[in-house]
Design a protein around this motif. Structure first.
Motif, short mmCIF file in Angstrom:
data_model
loop_
_atom_site.label_atom_id
_atom_site.label_comp_id
_atom_site.label_asym_id
_atom_site.label_seq_id
_atom_site.Cartn_x
_atom_site.Cartn_y
_atom_site.Cartn_z
N TRP A 195 0.84 -1.20 0.00
CA TRP A 195 0.00 0.00 0.00
C TRP A 195 0.88 1.25 0.00
N ILE A 196 0.35 2.32 -0.58
CA ILE A 196 1.03 3.61 -0.62
C ILE A 196 0.17 4.63 0.12
N ALA A 197 0.82 5.42 0.98
CA ALA A 197 0.11 6.49 1.69
C ALA A 197 0.17 7.77 0.87
N ARG A 198 -0.76 8.67 1.09
CA ARG A 198 -0.74 9.98 0.43
C ARG A 198 0.52 10.75 0.82
N PRO A 199 1.03 11.59 -0.07
CA PRO A 199 2.19 12.42 0.29
C PRO A 199 1.88 13.30 1.49
N SER A 200 2.89 13.52 2.31
CA SER A 200 2.75 14.36 3.49
C SER A 200 4.09 15.06 3.74
N GLU A 201 4.19 15.79 4.83
CA GLU A 201 5.43 16.48 5.16
C GLU A 201 6.60 15.52 5.27
N ARG A 202 6.31 14.32 5.77
CA ARG A 202 7.41 13.36 5.94
C ARG A 202 7.95 12.89 4.60
N SER A 345 -5.20 11.01 -9.11
CA SER A 345 -5.29 11.69 -7.83
C SER A 345 -4.04 11.42 -6.98
N TRP A 346 -3.17 10.54 -7.47
CA TRP A 346 -1.95 10.17 -6.76
C TRP A 346 -0.69 10.61 -7.50
N LEU A 347 -0.73 10.61 -8.83
CA LEU A 347 0.47 10.82 -9.64
C LEU A 347 0.29 11.95 -10.63
N GLU A 348 1.41 12.62 -10.94
CA GLU A 348 1.47 13.51 -12.09
C GLU A 348 2.70 13.11 -12.90
N PHE A 349 2.49 12.79 -14.16
CA PHE A 349 3.57 12.30 -15.00
C PHE A 349 4.39 13.44 -15.59
#
Length: 399
Positions: A195-202, A345-349
């Motif tokens: 699983w992949i989590a949404r991007p965050s500060e970390r 909603s997760w990636l921009e190429f």
């Protein structure tokens, strides 16, 4: 007297499954197709499978098949991959599922062929309806696109049923992202799941020089320390790119590989995020059918590279290197985003440069130029140009 046959060499990345395809010269160029079905995406790790149809007279040698691992893709289809590096090489299709004595036809994976120009020509995209968002077909827009399997006869010309550019399924859901979201990723056989989590500060804490997806490797230029290139759209999405390097091509067996660049801290083996990433320097325990192949052992002036694939269905999974231990490349075809194959909603190429095009231009000039033009057109249609141009301005290079 000139030979009436033409031989084209093919190989996997590790070289254990080298072979030759010898056909009558008039059989070339072979008809090739890009399949976007859910099964092909998850069994390759790429956004589409690229295969060339071989004539009915062709059959691989038993010696070659003995070196490969078969995977029954369906009742009719079996894929054959290298058990060492995972490269997918061939596909067998029974003419009659219930009577194998009637024989089979064979397809060869385009990415394994030493030559491309004049050897095969892409005819169409197929099974676009599975993508929900047109997937890779929007990167290579000049080919007809079929919702299912193309009818390959004169009574059903491809153009009559071709879908329009930027087709989107009416069933595609509208996604409202949440910081707690986790994206399920898996291969075709489900032997590898994570699983992949949404991007965050970390996510900003990973460290890596500017990649070839933006700058060619030979420039070896470090980007600004405060610009994490793997985060796009104000840190809301991960960066994605299309790679044409020889190693990715041969490792997957596909003409191109699409990668998502994700910090390891955002990857887990469970939906709750309690089982963290532990590759490539941990063990494979807990990773199911995942297998690693060290494609570059590294040394004083180079980095070690380990590529991971599913040992059962052969899907590409990860690209890892000790030069950036906290950032990994994930094969985009594994992502199971409800909004579609491109997981928008997760990636921009990155669309302003085809990564490692210097490897592909001499072997597959027509395909390379068509894809470069298609990527740039996609970026312009989807308003990606401004952000990516800003990054190029920061580096001082334009492509």
């Amino acid at each position: 007297m000139a030979s009436d046959n033409r031989t084209v060499k093919a190989t996997c990345l590790c070289g254990a499954a080298k072979h030759e395809v010898t056909l009558p010269t008039p059989a070339y160029p072979l008809k090739a197709y890009l399949c976007h079905c859910n099964s092909c995406r998850h069994s390759t790790g790429t956004l589409c499978l690229t295969e060339a149809n071989l004539p009915p007279s062709y059959s691989p040698s038993e010696d070659l098949l003995a070196k490969l691992s078969p995977y029954d893709f369906s009742q009719r289809l079996t894929n054959f991959s290298c058990p060492t590096c995972g490269s997918k090489l061939l596909c067998r299709a029974w003419i009659d599922n219930d009577d194998h004595s009637k024989g089979a036809t064979w397809d060869v994976m385009c990415g394994t062929l030493e030559e491309a120009d004049g050897v095969y020509e892409y005819q169409a995209h197929e099974h676009i309806q599975d993508t929900l968002d047109s997937g890779f077909a929007d990167f290579l827009p000049d080919l007809p696109r079929w919702p299912g399997t193309p009818e390959k006869d004169e009574l059903h010309p491809i153009k009559e049923q071709a879908l329009p550019l930027d087709w989107v399924s009416p069933d595609r859901p509208q996604i409202e992202s949440s910081a707690t979201d986790r994206l399920y990723c898996h291969c075709k056989c489900n032997g590898v799941e994570f699983w992949i989590a949404r991007p965050s500060e970390r996510s900003k804490n990973a460290s890596c020089a500017w990649p070839d997806v933006i700058l060619p490797d030979y420039l070896n230029q470090q980007g600004p320390d405060d610009t994490p290139w793997w985060l796009i759209d104000d840190g809301k999405k991960f960066s994605g790119g299309v790679c044409a390097c020889d190693s990715c091509r041969l490792d997957s067996g596909q003409e191109w590989v699409e990668w998502a660049f994700v910090p390891t801290i955002d990857i887990s083996l469970d939906a709750e995020g309690k089982k963290p990433w532990d590759l490539p320097y941990g063990s494979l325990k807990g990773w199911g059918t995942l297998k690693g192949y060290e494609s570059s052992k590294g040394g004083k002036d180079s980095s070690s590279v380990v590529r991971y694939h599913c040992g059962t269905c052969g899907a590409s999974v990860f690209f890892t290197t000790d030069s950036r231990k906290d950032l990994v490349d994930i094969a985009v075809g594994l992502l199971d985003a409800p909004e579609g194959a491109r997981a928008e909603s997760w990636l921009e190429f990155w669309t302003r440069r085809l990564s490692f095009r210097e490897d592909s231009i001499s072997r597959a000039e027509a395909n390379t130029l068509a894809l470069e033009a298609g990527l740039k057109q996609f970026g312009e249609r989807h308003n990606l140009k401004a952000k990516q141009a800003e990054i190029e301005k920061t580096t001082g290079h334009e492509y």
